[in-house]
Each structure stands twice: as C-alpha cells, then as structure tokens.
Scaffold this motif. Structure first.
Motif, short mmCIF file in Angstrom:
data_model
loop_
_atom_site.label_atom_id
_atom_site.label_comp_id
_atom_site.label_asym_id
_atom_site.label_seq_id
_atom_site.Cartn_x
_atom_site.Cartn_y
_atom_site.Cartn_z
N LEU A 303 0.82 -1.22 0.00
CA LEU A 303 0.00 0.00 0.00
C LEU A 303 0.85 1.27 0.00
O LEU A 303 0.31 2.36 0.06
N PHE A 304 2.16 1.11 -0.06
CA PHE A 304 3.08 2.25 0.02
C PHE A 304 3.56 2.63 -1.38
O PHE A 304 4.02 1.78 -2.15
N ASP A 305 3.43 3.90 -1.71
CA ASP A 305 3.89 4.44 -2.99
C ASP A 305 5.25 5.08 -2.77
O ASP A 305 5.35 6.19 -2.24
N VAL A 312 -0.97 4.95 -0.74
CA VAL A 312 -1.91 5.21 -1.83
C VAL A 312 -3.17 5.82 -1.24
O VAL A 312 -3.48 5.64 -0.06
N ALA A 313 -3.93 6.52 -2.08
CA ALA A 313 -5.17 7.15 -1.61
C ALA A 313 -6.18 6.07 -1.26
O ALA A 313 -6.39 5.13 -2.04
N PRO A 314 -6.84 6.17 -0.10
CA PRO A 314 -7.82 5.13 0.30
C PRO A 314 -8.95 4.97 -0.69
O PRO A 314 -9.53 3.89 -0.79
N ALA A 315 -9.28 6.04 -1.46
CA ALA A 315 -10.42 5.96 -2.38
C ALA A 315 -10.11 5.11 -3.60
O ALA A 315 -11.03 4.67 -4.31
N GLN A 316 -8.84 4.87 -3.89
CA GLN A 316 -8.47 4.09 -5.06
C GLN A 316 -8.80 2.61 -4.88
O GLN A 316 -8.88 2.10 -3.77
N GLU A 317 -8.97 1.94 -6.02
CA GLU A 317 -9.14 0.50 -5.98
C GLU A 317 -7.82 -0.13 -5.56
O GLU A 317 -6.77 0.17 -6.13
N TYR A 346 -5.35 -0.73 8.11
CA TYR A 346 -5.27 -0.89 6.66
C TYR A 346 -6.65 -1.01 6.01
O TYR A 346 -6.75 -0.96 4.78
N LEU A 347 -7.71 -1.16 6.80
CA LEU A 347 -9.04 -1.39 6.24
C LEU A 347 -9.55 -0.24 5.36
O LEU A 347 -10.28 -0.50 4.40
N PRO A 348 -9.20 1.04 5.65
CA PRO A 348 -9.68 2.10 4.75
C PRO A 348 -9.20 1.96 3.31
O PRO A 348 -9.79 2.58 2.41
N PHE A 349 -8.17 1.16 3.07
CA PHE A 349 -7.63 1.01 1.72
C PHE A 349 -8.34 -0.09 0.93
O PHE A 349 -8.02 -0.31 -0.24
N PHE A 350 -9.29 -0.78 1.57
CA PHE A 350 -9.99 -1.87 0.90
C PHE A 350 -11.49 -1.61 0.87
O PHE A 350 -12.02 -0.86 1.70
N ARG A 351 -12.15 -2.25 -0.07
CA ARG A 351 -13.60 -2.13 -0.20
C ARG A 351 -14.30 -3.22 0.61
O ARG A 351 -13.69 -4.21 1.02
N ALA A 352 -15.61 -3.04 0.80
CA ALA A 352 -16.39 -4.01 1.57
C ALA A 352 -16.41 -5.39 0.91
O ALA A 352 -16.66 -6.40 1.57
N SER A 353 -16.11 -5.43 -0.40
CA SER A 353 -16.12 -6.71 -1.11
C SER A 353 -15.06 -7.67 -0.57
O SER A 353 -15.13 -8.88 -0.82
#
Length: 696
Positions: A303-305, A312-317, A346-353
């Motif tokens: 998750l590190f750029d 990475v931005a949390p809103a990104q896939e 780390y959960l803000p970087f992932f979707r509910a899926s």
C-alpha cells in the motif's frame, strides 16, 4: 528507640491512628520537648484527616531545629502528605546549617531540592557533596542538575555537554545508563556526530548484555542523526539475524526509507525490504507457526507508494498485490484474536467486497475435526470475519438490528457448545452446557465472547438509531436496550472475567437509567489506580443525573484522592533516576509528575465537586438542582489559571487493556467529549452536566 515510642510506631504501622495519637500525647505529657513523639503525633493526626493540627505539631518540632535524621524523615513524610514540601526542605536546611559537616543532613537537603525541582540549589548541594567525596555519583548529579536547568534555559545545554565530555575523557562513563545519558544530551544539543562517534567506540560494546541490544541502540542513534542509510542497514541486519518478529524494527526501516531524498533510492529500499520479508516468511516460532511481522510488512509495503513517499489514496481500488497480501494475512493469522487489531489501520484502503473473499478462504479452511485446538482456531476465524463485517457496515442496523443480533447469538451459542469452558459457580457442576469441559481459570475469557459483544453493539446502535430518528414506536429503543443488557449479562455469567462485557453492560445500565446496577457492576471490577481515570467517566455523570449524588461524590472523591496521592508519591519517585543512575530518565519522571497534576479528568471532577456541593446540598430532586449547576470560582481557577490563560491539560487515562474495538462514540458518557479534548475551558465544564444523556 524508647519502648513507648516503638508502641506509637507500631500503632501507625497497623493503621490504628487514634491509638497512636493517644500514646504520643501520653508520652509528651512526660517529655513535652521530645521531637520524635511530636513528629509521630503529627503523622498520626494527618492520617486521621486532621491536617491543620498535624501541620501545627510538625511546625512546633521544626521550630526547635531537630538534629535527628529519624525525626526529619517523620517530618518529611507528614509534610509531603500535607503538600508542604518546602517546610521539609527548610527543616533539612536548618539541620545542615547547624552541622555542615554532617553528610546525612547534606544528602537529606540534596534530596529535598530534587523533590522540589529546585535544580539550581540541588546543583550547589551536589557540588558540595562532590567536593567532600561523599558519593561517587555526585559528579553526575551536578551534570543532571545542569541538564534539568536547560529545560528553561537552553544556553546551559552546551555546558552540560562539556561536563559529560570531561566525564568521557576521564573514563567516568562506565555504565550503559551513563552512555545513554551522554548520547541523549548530544542529540538534544544537535551534536549528532559526537553521539555517533561515542556509540561506535569498541570500549562501550561490553556495556551491552546482548548483541541485539547494542545493534538496536546504534541503529536508533543513526536514525536520530538522520543517517538513514546506515540505520537502515543495521535494522536489516537485526531483522535477518536477531529478531524477525519485532514489528517495531520494520517500522524503523520504513521511517528510514521515508527520510531518503530520491525516489529511486526509496524504491530500491522498498524492494530490498520486500525481498527480506519474503525471505523471512518461512521462519517459524517455537509452536511451528509463522511469524506475523513479515506477512504484515508485505501488506504494508503493498500500500506504500515509494515515488510519492506516502500511502496510496484510500479511495483508489486496491492493487491486486495489496489484496493478495491482505488475504494471505487472513489465511495465516485469521484464527488469532489479534488479527483484526493488526489489520484495522489498513481497512480504509480496501472495499467491503473483501469480506466475501475472506469468507471464501474461511470456508476452504473448514474442518470436521473435533480436536479442541482446531475448534478454537475456527472460532477465532469466525470472530475475525464478524468484526470485519461489522466494520464495513455489513451487520444489520436500525430495523434489522434484532435479526442481525439473533444471527450473531446463534453463532455464539454454536461455538459455546463446541469450545465453551466450564465456569465454577461454587456448586461444583458449573454451567450445564459445559459441565464436561475444562474449568475456566480466573482471569481467563471464553473464546466466543466477541460474538455476544457484537450482538450487544448491534442492539445498542439500533436503539440509539431508533431514538435519533424519532421512531414512532417509542418502546422499540427501550426493548433493544433491554435485549442488549440481557445478552451481556448472560454472556458475563459464562465469562465472568471479560471486562469488555462488564464495561459495555455498565454503559447500557446507565442508558436504561439503572444507576444502582451500574454502580454495583463497576464496584465488582475492583477498579484501582490509573484505571480510575480511565473508567470512572463511563458512569460518573450518569449516576449524578439519576439522583444517586452520594455515590457520585464517593466516586469523585476516589478519583481526586488517587490523583493527589499519585502527585505526592511522584515527589519521591523523581529522585529515582539519581539514586539508580538512570540519568537519561530524569526529565521523563518530571514530565510524568506534571502530567498527573494536569489530568483532564481529575480537573473536571475537581471543578464539578464544587458544583455538586452548591447544587445538591439540601436538594433531593435532580431537576430542581440543574439550574444551579455553576462551578465554584476556585475550581475554575484550577482550570483556567489566575491570568485567564487555559491550563495545558493532559489525558492520563490508561486504556492499554482495551483493544479499541469494543467502544462506540455514541455510548460515551457526557464527560468523554470533554476529557478526550486537549484543552478544557470553563464553558465546557459549566455545561457538561447539562449535556448528560438524561433522555434515556
């Protein structure tokens, strides 16, 4: 010591203070000028709460300039309890002036200056002790005294460093603590090169008991000196050869990477850490399980750029590599109680899926084994999934709260039948559902408790949501609250040592208006020491607003007594860095004392204690007293200060025992809003009680 005086001391030791006063008074009738008897009488009077009389007795002794160390120690203990440390210092000062060659009085006066934080005078006394060669530590006491003065006068820091360099050149830095002190002063003075040069000297290597400890210390110095390349190399060596499980070392490497100026350097460093983490994946602990930190490092790095030197931005896939790392961490460690706390950040970087994919992995790991260890691992894996569902809002709320809670309770009962342990009820048989299971030890919790906690949270959130939305069915919120309480109390019968169940039950009792049960449950936890600051805010306002004012006063008095006692004890504790030669911690101990004296919660309780006395004395009805709730001027001065400036207040709560998951902002007592802020002013204190959740 005279036999009669020994009887007075024994009475004090056995907390028979009235008898001690009586015996001391009888002794003084025969020997009215006996300093020890009068000092002991003052000590006993202070223990009885007769502070003015105790002070007068001690002052009568001090006026006669006692020259007995035992008497002076009695005076010090009483003066400390009375918050009159300057009087104890004056007693030692008079004794030292009367006998300047008496080293016992010299040491006593030095420690008195340390307790008062009178750094200039303690330095002068340390110089006298050093000149008299009274203690081999006196030379470093001089240096520490100058260092403490540099807090308010930074110009003294170079002089402090000069003295330490003199100590180094003469071989006086001969312990690890002295080396730490020297390095910390070098760093604070901006002399990073001198700090690095010192720790690299071979003669200091023998001061470290373990090679791992020496390398960590050296790496920390490199990092503080902004030498990220060498620091990173050392941390890599530590991870590979010494401690691959220590997550703090991985974080240290990441900090060093962030300090690199060029994107190419950062990318190479990230690739190197990723390669090392993959190499360490195969290492196992004593039980044959993999270590968590290498897996977590791969998740972190995914998750590190490195180009942007940020996440990475949390809103990104999320990238496929990040998702793979997350699922790999669940596959390996999802059956541990710590899994959710590990991945929460780390959960803000992932979707509910991601929940569905985790459930698929769990299904693939299912087993028909009846082995208890396998069943427990399966239980914790289900707990991890339900916490994840709850986090992403996949658990039902509002109108669905009842059905979702029922689903969670069904899982709870299923796992109870499989892995629930037997509870000793005193009758010997235990819970009927678990009569053939091992006995739950004191302090041990049931493995399936979190299902009941989640069910209770869902019900309480549903109740709060119904009330907030103005649900037409007024009794619905009350019904959900009572169901939550029933779930918690039943779960607590099966797991009486789970404090999460108790704390949530206390809040629900308060929301239901049950001050008595909330108090009884709180008292059963036997809350002491720093936890008074951490937990009393959960119910103090509520039990006051519900009319149980005497209990509220008693609880508030416990908080204030603990705070006062802690501050008094700190007067002695701040001498420990000098006595134990842990000089680098001298500033830390003083800061802790200041933190205790500026406790947010203690100041709020202090301010409201005046309001309670003014408003509730003679008023049995809370509603009649509310308009009169105005904090007294003295309490406001404690919060605001005589010059009108706000006091720097600090949060002294210690919630290290809480995992951060089983707490809802909507469940907070009215006090929490004020206590968790960094500043507290008179407006918040004046209106805080009026914001209590009386509607429940």
């Amino acid at each position: 010591m005279d036999r009669k005086l020994r009887e007075v001391c024994d009475a004090i030791d056995y907390k028979n203070y009235k008898q001690a006063v009586k015996l001391a008074s009888q002794y003084l009738q025969k020997k009215p000028n006996d300093h020890a008897a009068r000092a002991l009488k003052g000590m006993a009077l202070q223990k009885l709460g007769k502070e003015q009389q105790a002070f007068e007795e001690c002052e009568a002794v001090r006026a006669q300039t006692p020259l007995n160390e035992q008497v002076l120690s009695y005076l010090y203990l009483t003066y400390r309890a009375l918050d009159k440390l300057p009087c104890a210092t004056a007693a030692y000062d008079a004794a030292f002036r009367a006998q300047p060659s008496n080293q016992t009085f010299a040491f006593g006066l030095f420690w008195s200056f340390v307790r008062e934080k009178n750094y200039k005078k303690q330095q002068q006394m340390a110089m006298k002790l050093n000149k008299a060669k009274a203690s081999p530590s006196a030379f470093f006491w001089i240096i520490v005294s100058m260092y403490m003065q540099s807090i308010d006068n930074p110009s003294l820091l170079p002089l402090t460093l000069n003295f330490l360099e003199k100590a180094q050149s003469t071989g006086k830095i001969d312990t690890l603590e002295k080396l730490r002190f020297y390095v910390s002063v070098c760093m604070e003075a901006g002399e990073h090169g001198k700090a690095v040069a010192a720790v690299e000297q071979e003669k200091y290597a023998s001061l470290f008991k373990l090679e791992d400890e020496r390398l960590c210390f050296l790496a920390d110095v490199y990092e503080a000196a902004k030498d990220s390349t060498r620091a990173q190399a050392l941390y890599f060596q530590i991870l590979k050869e010494q401690s691959c499980e220590n997550w703090l070392h991985y974080l240290s490497v990441l900090r060093c990477i962030a300090l690199l100026e060029h994107a190419q350097e950062r990318e190479e460093a990230v690739d190197a850490l990723r390669a090392l983490s993959r190499e360490l994946l195969e290492k196992r602990d004593g039980s044959g399980r993999h270590y968590r930190s290498p897996f977590l490092a791969l998740l972190h790095l995914s998750l590190f750029d490195s180009a942007a030197n940020s996440f990475v931005a949390p809103a990104q896939e999320p990238a496929p590599a990040a998702e793979d790392a997350f699922l790999a961490y669940f596959r390996e460690f999802g059956d541990r109680a710590c899994w959710f706390a590990d991945v929460l950040g780390y959960l803000p970087f992932f979707r509910a899926s991601i929940v569905c994919k985790v459930e698929q992995i769990s299904s693939s790991l299912a087993s028909d084994s009846t082995d208890m260890k396998v069943l427990i691992r399966h239980c914790y894996r289900d707990v991890s999934i339900e916490k994840l569902r709850y986090h992403y809002g996949k658990s039902g709320a509002g109108a669905e709260a009842g059905a979702e809670a029922a689903r969670l309770l069904e899982i709870y009962e299923r796992h109870t039948a499989l892995v629930g342990l037997r509870v000793d009820t005193g009758a010997g048989a235990g819970d009927g559902d678990t009569a053939d299971k091992p006995l739950l030890e004191k302090g041990e919790r049931q493995h399936m408790d979190d299902f009941a906690l989640l069910a209770a949270h869902v019900l309480v959130e549903g109740a709060i949501g119904s009330r907030r939305e103005g649900d037409a069915t007024a009794s619905r919120s009350d019904q959900l609250l009572m169901n939550a309480l029933a779930v918690l109390l039943r779960a607590r019968e099966r797991s009486p040592h789970n404090f999460h169940l108790a704390l949530l039950a206390i809040r629900v009792h308060c929301l239901c208006g049950g001050a008595g049960p909330a108090l009884a449950l709180f008292r059963s936890l036997d809350v002491k020491q720093i936890q008074l600051n951490s937990l009393t805010h959960m119910l103090l306002d509520d039990i006051l607003m519900l009319g149980t004012t005497e209990e509220a006063r008693e609880l508030a008095q416990r908080v204030l007594s603990y705070t006062r006692g802690s501050i008094q004890e700190m007067a002695e504790l701040i001498t420990q860095p000098y006595r134990e030669e842990s000089y680098s911690r001298a500033k830390e101990f003083v800061q802790l004392q200041e933190k205790l004296s500026q406790s947010v919660w203690a100041r709020c309780v202090l301010a409201e204690a005046g309001a309670w006395r003014a408003a509730f004395d003679g008023m049995g009805v809370v509603g009649a007293a509310l308009p009169h709730l105005t904090p007294c001027p003295d309490a406001l001065l404690a919060l605001v200060g005589e010059d009108g400036e706000k006091v720097e207040l600090q949060d002294t709560s210690d919630n290290t025992g809480l995992d951060g998951f089983h707490s809802l902002a909507s469940l907070a007592s009215a006090a929490v809003t004020t206590c968790t802020s960094a500043r507290t002013g008179p407006l918040e204190v004046r209106t805080r009680l009026l914001r209590a959740r009386v509607e429940w």
